[in-house]
Write a protein that holds these residues in place. Structure first.
Motif, PDB file in Angstrom:
ATOM      1  N   LYS A 166       0.798  -1.258  -0.005  1.00 43.50           N
ATOM      2  CA  LYS A 166      -0.042   0.012  -0.111  1.00 43.50           C
ATOM      3  C   LYS A 166       0.798   1.327   0.219  1.00 43.50           C
ATOM      4  O   LYS A 166       0.327   2.552  -0.205  1.00 43.50           O
ATOM      5  CB  LYS A 166      -0.982  -0.182   1.134  1.00 43.50           C
ATOM      6  N   VAL A 194      -0.965   6.522   1.787  1.00 48.90           N
ATOM      7  CA  VAL A 194      -1.145   5.229   1.236  1.00 48.90           C
ATOM      8  C   VAL A 194      -1.021   5.766  -0.346  1.00 48.90           C
ATOM      9  O   VAL A 194      -1.632   6.768  -0.808  1.00 48.90           O
ATOM     10  CB  VAL A 194      -2.477   4.509   1.493  1.00 48.90           C
ATOM     11  N   THR A 196      -2.452   5.426  -3.482  1.00 50.93           N
ATOM     12  CA  THR A 196      -3.717   4.699  -4.016  1.00 50.93           C
ATOM     13  C   THR A 196      -3.836   4.368  -5.230  1.00 50.93           C
ATOM     14  O   THR A 196      -4.499   3.502  -5.791  1.00 50.93           O
ATOM     15  CB  THR A 196      -4.725   5.752  -3.501  1.00 50.93           C
TER      16      THR A 196
END
Length: 221
Positions: A166, A194, A196
């Motif tokens: 992540k 994170v 994404t």
């Protein structure tokens, strides 16, 4: 009895709903032939494929799904359904025949170079990673490429962002057949952010998004 019939008649009239069917069409040419793809929507979904022949059109295929034309290879036209978290499908229509045929479930092809196509096994409903694949159109063989983002052809090479975890993604380049994997860049975020989604913008640049701020960053490779 007459009063009862009148009451029932009023009930039927007042509870009738007019369903409006919205049609969408687009025209495209494949191997010198003109096709018309038409979608109908109104409590149901249909896709009809027509071909123009000698000044008129004839229906050559129909399916009770909303599918869209992507590309052609040989005599086959490839259509897909899916995205936004729904199951992916790829269908084909073969010239001079009738009807759509299921090519493969859990596969949504987007483009091709020669006999090799790329696409998704699953496709996320928002900007987030999906399961990616490469597909041999002649042999009907799939190569799974793992979790990643924004798979595309640039020239005759495949580019995409591969998810390591992540916080980390790698920008990958492959040959059109899925071989010759090369890591062009590794992008890492700290443990508080994170990574994404990543979009490959061109041969040397990508942009990615981090949460929780959803900030956008650019990286060169």
């Amino acid at each position: 009895m007459l009063l009862l019939l009148l009451v029932c008649g009023v009930f039927v009239v007042t509870n009738c709903k007019v369903v409006t069917v919205r049609a969408e069409t687009r025209t495209f040419k494949v191997n010198g032939r003109t096709y018309i793809e038409k979608h109908s929507e109104g409590g149901y979904y249909d896709t009809m494929l027509y071909q123009k022949v000698s000044g008129h059109t004839k229906q050559v295929a129909k399916i009770s799904k909303w599918i869209s034309y992507r590309f052609s290879y040989g005599k086959k036209l490839y259509f897909t359904e899916g995205g936004e978290g729904r199951t992916c499908f790829t269908y084909t229509y073969t010239s001079d025949q009738r009807g759509f045929k299921l090519e493969r479930k859990n596969m949504l092809l987007t483009e091709h170079r020669g006999r090799y196509a790329i696409g998704y096994i699953t496709q996320a409903g928002d900007p987030s990673p999906s399961q990616l694949c490469c597909y041999d159109l002649s042999r009907k063989k799939m190569i799974k490429l793992g979790l990643g983002c924004d798979i595309k052809f640039i020239g005759n090479k495949i580019y995409y962002a591969s998810v390591c975890n992540k916080h980390t993604m790698q920008i990958i380049r492959r040959n059109a057949n899925g071989g010759g994997k090369k890591v062009l860049k590794t992008v890492r975020e700290d443990k508080n952010h994170v990574l994404t989604y990543m979009e490959i913008m061109n041969l040397h640049q990508a942009r990615y998004f981090v949460s929780p701020s959803w900030g956008e960053k650019t990286v060169r490779f």
